[in-house]
Design a protein around this motif. Structure first.
Motif, PDB file in Angstrom:
ATOM      1  N   VAL A  80       1.098  -0.833   0.083  1.00  0.00           N
ATOM      2  CA  VAL A  80       0.069   0.252   0.209  1.00  0.00           C
ATOM      3  C   VAL A  80       0.758   1.266  -0.333  1.00  0.00           C
ATOM      4  N   TYR A  81       2.263   1.342   0.692  1.00  0.00           N
ATOM      5  CA  TYR A  81       2.678   2.302   1.040  1.00  0.00           C
ATOM      6  C   TYR A  81       3.801   2.513  -0.133  1.00  0.00           C
TER       7      TYR A  81
ATOM      8  N   ALA B  98      -1.785   7.182  14.402  1.00  0.00           N
ATOM      9  CA  ALA B  98      -0.870   6.479  13.958  1.00  0.00           C
ATOM     10  C   ALA B  98      -1.083   6.446  11.884  1.00  0.00           C
ATOM     11  N   LYS B  99      -1.942   5.613  12.007  1.00  0.00           N
ATOM     12  CA  LYS B  99      -2.163   5.371  10.731  1.00  0.00           C
ATOM     13  C   LYS B  99      -2.535   6.925  10.042  1.00  0.00           C
TER      14      LYS B  99
ATOM     15  N   VAL C  13       3.342  11.886   6.020  1.00  0.00           N
ATOM     16  CA  VAL C  13       4.148  11.454   5.457  1.00  0.00           C
ATOM     17  C   VAL C  13       4.554  11.344   3.954  1.00  0.00           C
ATOM     18  N   LEU C  14       3.699   9.930   4.030  1.00  0.00           N
ATOM     19  CA  LEU C  14       3.583   9.446   2.534  1.00  0.00           C
ATOM     20  C   LEU C  14       3.563  11.100   1.452  1.00  0.00           C
ATOM     21  N   SER C  15       2.242  11.696   2.063  1.00  0.00           N
ATOM     22  CA  SER C  15       1.555  12.407   0.931  1.00  0.00           C
ATOM     23  C   SER C  15       2.316  13.459   0.671  1.00  0.00           C
TER      24      SER C  15
ATOM     25  N   TYR D  32       4.969  25.778   1.065  1.00  0.00           N
ATOM     26  CA  TYR D  32       3.935  25.810   1.015  1.00  0.00           C
ATOM     27  C   TYR D  32       2.911  24.701   0.638  1.00  0.00           C
ATOM     28  N   VAL D  33       3.841  24.133  -0.660  1.00  0.00           N
ATOM     29  CA  VAL D  33       2.805  22.886  -0.743  1.00  0.00           C
ATOM     30  C   VAL D  33       3.113  21.648   0.511  1.00  0.00           C
ATOM     31  N   ILE D  34       3.792  21.727   0.968  1.00  0.00           N
ATOM     32  CA  ILE D  34       3.933  21.164   2.315  1.00  0.00           C
ATOM     33  C   ILE D  34       2.938  20.984   3.212  1.00  0.00           C
TER      34      ILE D  34
END
Length: 233
Positions: A18-19, A90-91, A97-99, A119-121
């Motif tokens: 998934v990740y 946690a999820k 972080v993945l985003s 800005y994006v982050i």
């Protein structure tokens, strides 16, 4: 407890692909943006950014919950003294972080520049929190992706309407209601690398996303415990 949940979710997310798939989607979006002429990037990049942290995360967190229901992971956790708040957070943290990783790939590859990346982050992180929590809350009631398909499509349509309003396609006064959709404040952060956005607008957008985060957390907490925890007993 939180540390163990983060580690467990990370291991499961990697093993289930998934990740890695989530990150690869960010890479694919970046490569797709390379095909667009530079003058189209201020319009296309924000659209791809809302897809990556918001809608992809909304779908993937639901997929995770379905898998954990079917393999008995949630049922096993239900008989332990776990704090479900920690499970939800946690999820949400891992998906956020993945985003950010996905957003960096989109900006670096798609625009060949990291200008305006802070800005994006910020926008991606806050937007991901909102949509992940909403995904947890809504997906808790369903058992597979087929049932979850209608909510996914509904969220997709509603979340993209602010883009049409921002670019002047929905001009009736009634469409101002779209300002309350979480993708609208996120849009200002995603546009900031390309056009001038005032600090006041960004500050208000940040506050709006934080308020949405609180609402989404309440929805996730109530519905997840009702449908995914008590529903298994």
């Amino acid at each position: 407890m939180m540390k163990n949940l983060l580690k467990t979710n990370l291991v499961i997310g990697v093993r289930s692909y998934v990740y890695p798939i989530y990150v690869l989607i960010g890479l694919a979006y970046g490569l797709m943006l390379m095909a667009f002429p530079e003058q189209y990037l201020p319009t296309m990049v924000p659209i791809f950014l809302i897809f990556e942290p918001g809608l992809v995360g909304f779908m993937f967190v639901g997929t995770e919950i379905f898998a954990e229901k079917k393999d008995g992971a949630i049922g096993a956790l239900a008989v332990t003294p776990i704090e479900w708040r920690s499970y939800i957070l946690a999820k949400t943290f891992l998906m956020s972080v993945l985003s950010i990783i996905g957003a960096v790939l989109i900006m670096a590859i798609g625009t060949r520049s990291l200008e305006g990346l802070p800005y994006v982050i910020v926008g991606v992180f806050l937007c991901s929190i909102v949509y992940t929590l909403l995904g947890i809350g809504i997906a808790a009631k369903y058992h597979d992706l087929d049932d979850y398909f209608v909510p996914i499509m509904a969220v997709l349509v509603v979340s993209l309407l602010p883009f049409a309003h921002y670019h002047g396609y929905l001009t009736n006064e009634i469409w101002k209601v779209l300002y309350i959709v979480p993708s609208y404040p996120a849009l200002y952060f995603f546009k900031a690398p390309f056009v001038e956005v005032s600090r006041d607008t960004l500050a208000l957008s940040g506050v709006a996303l934080l308020l949405w985060s609180g609402i989404a957390y309440y929805v996730a907490k109530i519905r997840f415990y009702k449908y995914a925890v008590e529903g298994l007993r």
